[in-house]
Motif scaffolding. Structure first.
Motif, PDB file in Angstrom:
ATOM      1  N   GLU A  46       0.831  -1.206   0.000  1.00  0.00           N
ATOM      2  CA  GLU A  46       0.000   0.000   0.000  1.00  0.00           C
ATOM      3  C   GLU A  46       0.864   1.253   0.000  1.00  0.00           C
ATOM      4  O   GLU A  46       0.546   2.229  -0.689  1.00  0.00           O
ATOM      5  N   PHE A  47       1.961   1.224   0.737  1.00  0.00           N
ATOM      6  CA  PHE A  47       2.838   2.402   0.762  1.00  0.00           C
ATOM      7  C   PHE A  47       3.547   2.563  -0.585  1.00  0.00           C
ATOM      8  O   PHE A  47       3.699   3.681  -1.087  1.00  0.00           O
ATOM      9  N   THR A  48       3.947   1.459  -1.182  1.00  0.00           N
ATOM     10  CA  THR A  48       4.577   1.517  -2.507  1.00  0.00           C
ATOM     11  C   THR A  48       3.615   2.106  -3.524  1.00  0.00           C
ATOM     12  O   THR A  48       3.999   2.943  -4.358  1.00  0.00           O
ATOM     13  N   ALA A  49       2.346   1.703  -3.460  1.00  0.00           N
ATOM     14  CA  ALA A  49       1.335   2.242  -4.376  1.00  0.00           C
ATOM     15  C   ALA A  49       1.154   3.745  -4.155  1.00  0.00           C
ATOM     16  O   ALA A  49       0.982   4.509  -5.115  1.00  0.00           O
ATOM     17  N   LEU A  50       1.209   4.179  -2.892  1.00  0.00           N
ATOM     18  CA  LEU A  50       1.106   5.609  -2.590  1.00  0.00           C
ATOM     19  C   LEU A  50       2.275   6.369  -3.211  1.00  0.00           C
ATOM     20  O   LEU A  50       2.079   7.422  -3.838  1.00  0.00           O
ATOM     21  N   GLU A  51       3.482   5.878  -3.033  1.00  0.00           N
ATOM     22  CA  GLU A  51       4.654   6.535  -3.621  1.00  0.00           C
ATOM     23  C   GLU A  51       4.494   6.680  -5.132  1.00  0.00           C
ATOM     24  O   GLU A  51       4.765   7.753  -5.702  1.00  0.00           O
ATOM     25  N   GLU A  52       4.063   5.616  -5.797  1.00  0.00           N
ATOM     26  CA  GLU A  52       3.915   5.650  -7.253  1.00  0.00           C
ATOM     27  C   GLU A  52       2.841   6.644  -7.672  1.00  0.00           C
ATOM     28  O   GLU A  52       3.011   7.391  -8.640  1.00  0.00           O
ATOM     29  N   GLN A  53       1.749   6.680  -6.924  1.00  0.00           N
ATOM     30  CA  GLN A  53       0.644   7.576  -7.239  1.00  0.00           C
ATOM     31  C   GLN A  53       1.064   9.037  -7.065  1.00  0.00           C
ATOM     32  O   GLN A  53       0.780   9.893  -7.910  1.00  0.00           O
ATOM     33  N   VAL A  54       1.755   9.326  -5.971  1.00  0.00           N
ATOM     34  CA  VAL A  54       2.187  10.696  -5.692  1.00  0.00           C
ATOM     35  C   VAL A  54       3.211  11.153  -6.736  1.00  0.00           C
ATOM     36  O   VAL A  54       3.135  12.275  -7.269  1.00  0.00           O
ATOM     37  N   ARG A  55       4.160  10.293  -7.048  1.00  0.00           N
ATOM     38  CA  ARG A  55       5.193  10.678  -8.010  1.00  0.00           C
ATOM     39  C   ARG A  55       4.627  10.859  -9.415  1.00  0.00           C
ATOM     40  O   ARG A  55       5.106  11.719 -10.174  1.00  0.00           O
ATOM     41  N   ALA A  56       3.604  10.102  -9.759  1.00  0.00           N
ATOM     42  CA  ALA A  56       2.944  10.307 -11.054  1.00  0.00           C
ATOM     43  C   ALA A  56       2.257  11.666 -11.086  1.00  0.00           C
ATOM     44  O   ALA A  56       2.305  12.383 -12.104  1.00  0.00           O
ATOM     45  N   ALA A  57       1.637  12.073  -9.976  1.00  0.00           N
ATOM     46  CA  ALA A  57       0.986  13.381  -9.911  1.00  0.00           C
ATOM     47  C   ALA A  57       2.004  14.510 -10.010  1.00  0.00           C
ATOM     48  O   ALA A  57       1.733  15.557 -10.603  1.00  0.00           O
ATOM     49  N   LEU A  58       3.184  14.303  -9.450  1.00  0.00           N
ATOM     50  CA  LEU A  58       4.220  15.339  -9.486  1.00  0.00           C
ATOM     51  C   LEU A  58       4.796  15.559 -10.879  1.00  0.00           C
ATOM     52  O   LEU A  58       5.417  16.590 -11.142  1.00  0.00           O
ATOM     53  N   LEU A  59       4.589  14.608 -11.787  1.00  0.00           N
ATOM     54  CA  LEU A  59       5.054  14.764 -13.159  1.00  0.00           C
ATOM     55  C   LEU A  59       4.154  15.687 -13.975  1.00  0.00           C
ATOM     56  O   LEU A  59       4.556  16.163 -15.048  1.00  0.00           O
ATOM     57  N   GLU A  60       2.932  15.925 -13.468  1.00  0.00           N
ATOM     58  CA  GLU A  60       1.986  16.795 -14.164  1.00  0.00           C
ATOM     59  C   GLU A  60       2.120  18.228 -13.669  1.00  0.00           C
ATOM     60  O   GLU A  60       2.668  18.490 -12.602  1.00  0.00           O
ATOM     61  N   GLU A  61       1.602  19.170 -14.457  1.00  0.00           N
ATOM     62  CA  GLU A  61       1.592  20.563 -14.032  1.00  0.00           C
ATOM     63  C   GLU A  61       0.615  20.736 -12.868  1.00  0.00           C
ATOM     64  O   GLU A  61      -0.491  20.198 -12.899  1.00  0.00           O
ATOM     65  N   PRO A  62       0.997  21.484 -11.830  1.00  0.00           N
ATOM     66  CA  PRO A  62       0.079  21.690 -10.697  1.00  0.00           C
ATOM     67  C   PRO A  62      -1.082  22.593 -11.095  1.00  0.00           C
ATOM     68  O   PRO A  62      -0.960  23.425 -11.997  1.00  0.00           O
ATOM     69  N   ARG A  63      -2.199  22.436 -10.400  1.00  0.00           N
ATOM     70  CA  ARG A  63      -3.363  23.274 -10.684  1.00  0.00           C
ATOM     71  C   ARG A  63      -3.209  24.673 -10.077  1.00  0.00           C
ATOM     72  O   ARG A  63      -3.853  25.618 -10.521  1.00  0.00           O
ATOM     73  N   LYS A  64      -2.360  24.823  -9.059  1.00  0.00           N
ATOM     74  CA  LYS A  64      -2.162  26.113  -8.411  1.00  0.00           C
ATOM     75  C   LYS A  64      -0.673  26.382  -8.240  1.00  0.00           C
ATOM     76  O   LYS A  64       0.123  25.470  -8.050  1.00  0.00           O
ATOM     77  N   GLU A  65      -0.328  27.658  -8.269  1.00  0.00           N
ATOM     78  CA  GLU A  65       1.047  28.053  -7.976  1.00  0.00           C
ATOM     79  C   GLU A  65       1.225  28.160  -6.456  1.00  0.00           C
ATOM     80  O   GLU A  65       0.284  28.479  -5.737  1.00  0.00           O
ATOM     81  N   PRO A  66       2.458  27.950  -5.948  1.00  0.00           N
ATOM     82  CA  PRO A  66       2.677  27.903  -4.492  1.00  0.00           C
ATOM     83  C   PRO A  66       2.838  29.267  -3.842  1.00  0.00           C
ATOM     84  O   PRO A  66       3.794  29.510  -3.120  1.00  0.00           O
ATOM     85  N   ASP A  67       1.875  30.187  -4.071  1.00  0.00           N
ATOM     86  CA  ASP A  67       2.056  31.528  -3.500  1.00  0.00           C
ATOM     87  C   ASP A  67       1.760  31.576  -2.008  1.00  0.00           C
ATOM     88  O   ASP A  67       1.985  32.603  -1.380  1.00  0.00           O
ATOM     89  N   LEU A  68       1.276  30.481  -1.425  1.00  0.00           N
ATOM     90  CA  LEU A  68       1.036  30.468   0.013  1.00  0.00           C
ATOM     91  C   LEU A  68       2.293  30.150   0.810  1.00  0.00           C
ATOM     92  O   LEU A  68       2.269  30.101   2.027  1.00  0.00           O
ATOM     93  N   ALA A  69       3.404  29.915   0.124  1.00  0.00           N
ATOM     94  CA  ALA A  69       4.629  29.508   0.822  1.00  0.00           C
ATOM     95  C   ALA A  69       5.545  30.679   1.127  1.00  0.00           C
ATOM     96  O   ALA A  69       6.652  30.472   1.582  1.00  0.00           O
ATOM     97  N   ARG A  70       5.111  31.890   0.918  1.00  0.00           N
ATOM     98  CA  ARG A  70       6.043  33.013   0.928  1.00  0.00           C
ATOM     99  C   ARG A  70       6.124  33.772   2.248  1.00  0.00           C
ATOM    100  O   ARG A  70       6.738  34.824   2.322  1.00  0.00           O
ATOM    101  N   ARG A  71       5.495  33.279   3.296  1.00  0.00           N
ATOM    102  CA  ARG A  71       5.650  33.925   4.602  1.00  0.00           C
ATOM    103  C   ARG A  71       6.996  33.569   5.213  1.00  0.00           C
ATOM    104  O   ARG A  71       7.597  32.562   4.889  1.00  0.00           O
ATOM    105  N   THR A  72       7.437  34.419   6.124  1.00  0.00           N
ATOM    106  CA  THR A  72       8.706  34.165   6.796  1.00  0.00           C
ATOM    107  C   THR A  72       8.632  32.897   7.622  1.00  0.00           C
ATOM    108  O   THR A  72       7.702  32.704   8.397  1.00  0.00           O
ATOM    109  N   ARG A  73       9.595  32.044   7.462  1.00  0.00           N
ATOM    110  CA  ARG A  73       9.625  30.810   8.236  1.00  0.00           C
ATOM    111  C   ARG A  73      10.193  31.075   9.627  1.00  0.00           C
ATOM    112  O   ARG A  73      10.877  32.051   9.854  1.00  0.00           O
ATOM    113  N   ARG A  74       9.867  30.171  10.546  1.00  0.00           N
ATOM    114  CA  ARG A  74      10.384  30.294  11.900  1.00  0.00           C
ATOM    115  C   ARG A  74      11.029  28.993  12.317  1.00  0.00           C
ATOM    116  O   ARG A  74      10.709  27.933  11.801  1.00  0.00           O
TER     117      ARG A  74
END
Length: 340
Positions: free
Chosen positions: A302-330
């Motif tokens: 099941e974990f192997t299937a999850l890895e494959e599924q996630v990595r396949a999704a990462l090969l596609e263009e995301p539906r949103k840009e990551p503009d929520l990541a721009r706050r100062t980290r702590r």
């Protein structure tokens, strides 16, 4: 024309007025208490179907520790339902699905959805709750609604019963104990939170003599009985969790944490607006994180299937840009020696 107040539910639910009573069981400590309170009030067992919206591999799994097997979240949800009189065939585990390689439906993980979307959930955009839980259960009601609507010739009345409590956060504290959440020509759905005002200490005390065990992740090690583990039992790595819970979860599920980090690195969005999971992983390794007590191997198919599924999704263009990541980290802790 009826007044705007005509559609408001009364102060509390009349359970006999509903066609479907649908307690939502997470498998956590609060849903067990909720099921107990609900079962005492019900008296309409033939209308009860309990639901567990499964997160699959992202949930806390069963573990073997000290020669004893401790059940995972999905199994605990079924045990909670059965402990209060719901027959096994009236407890349903539901999950979001997607077409598999051979055309059959297969589970679609929330982490896959995050990878495809391009952003992690945020306090202002908790889409995970709707995507992986609320909409999945709502879809499971559709066949029942279609059948009963033809039979009743009116909208089907559904009571959704949940174990949310005020102690869990400001958004839940503001939530009404009883309210209508959906009303259309097919269904009227009311929501009831019977344990909303229970304190965390009261929930823990109830569990000292409960007819069902609580999840092992609440303890410092399975079976310790000290409530020294994670404070919540939702996703193993929840973006809304506390620092302590996240560091403990990283120690308990390092392979899963690394998969989250892979999504973070590829998409560019941070796990939280203030913390990247890559920083939390480094911190857990080198700056006095809580001892995990037990480590889940996450080495099954099941974990192997999850890895494959996630990595396949990462090969596609995301539906949103990551503009929520721009706050100062702590830093994960004061005086942290681990560089960000």
């Amino acid at each position: 024309m009826p007044s705007p107040t005509a559609r408001r539910p009364p102060a509390g639910p009349d359970l006999s007025s509903y066609d479907l009573l649908a307690p939502q069981l997470s498998g956590g400590k609060d849903s067990a208490v909720m099921m107990c309170v609900f079962a005492r009030a019900a008296g309409v067992a033939d209308r009860v179907i309990s639901y567990h919206s499964s997160l699959g591999v992202l949930e806390w799994p069963p573990v073997l520790f000290g020669g004893i097997r401790y059940p995972g979240v999905s199994e605990l949800a079924a045990l909670q339902s059965a402990a209060f009189g719901v027959p096994a065939d009236r407890h349903l585990e539901v999950t979001r699905t997607m077409p598999g390689p051979d055309g059959t439906r297969m589970p679609r993980s929330l982490l896959t959805e995050i990878a495809a979307y391009g952003r992690f959930p945020r306090m202002g955009s908790p889409y995970c709750r709707k995507s992986a839980k609320e909409s999945v259960v709502s879809s499971a009601w559709t066949p029942i609604v279609n059948h009963l609507k033809r039979e009743l010739d009116r909208p089907v009345r559904i009571l959704k019963v949940m174990g949310l409590r005020s102690d869990e956060g400001r958004d839940r504290k503001r939530r009404a104990v009883f309210r209508t959440v959906q009303a259309n020509s097919a269904r009227i759905v009311d929501e009831w939170l019977p344990v909303k005002d229970w304190s965390t200490d009261a929930v823990k005390e109830w569990h000292t003599a409960a007819p069902v065990p609580y999840c092992w992740t609440y303890d410092s090690a399975p079976g310790a009985g000290d409530w020294g583990g994670t404070s919540r039992c939702s996703c193993s790595l929840c973006v809304f969790a506390s620092r302590h819970d996240l560091l403990l979860s990283i120690g308990r599920r390092p392979r899963l944490a690394n998969l989250y980090a892979e999504v973070e690195q590829v998409r560019g969005d941070s796990f939280r607006a203030d913390w990247r999971i890559t920083d939390l992983i480094r911190h857990a390794e080198g700056c006095g994180a809580p001892h995990p007590g037990v480590v889940c191997p996450d080495d099954g198919p099941e974990f192997t299937a999850l890895e494959e599924q996630v990595r396949a999704a990462l090969l596609e263009e995301p539906r949103k840009e990551p503009d929520l990541a721009r706050r100062t980290r702590r830093s994960p802790c004061e005086g942290c020696a681990v560089p960000l």
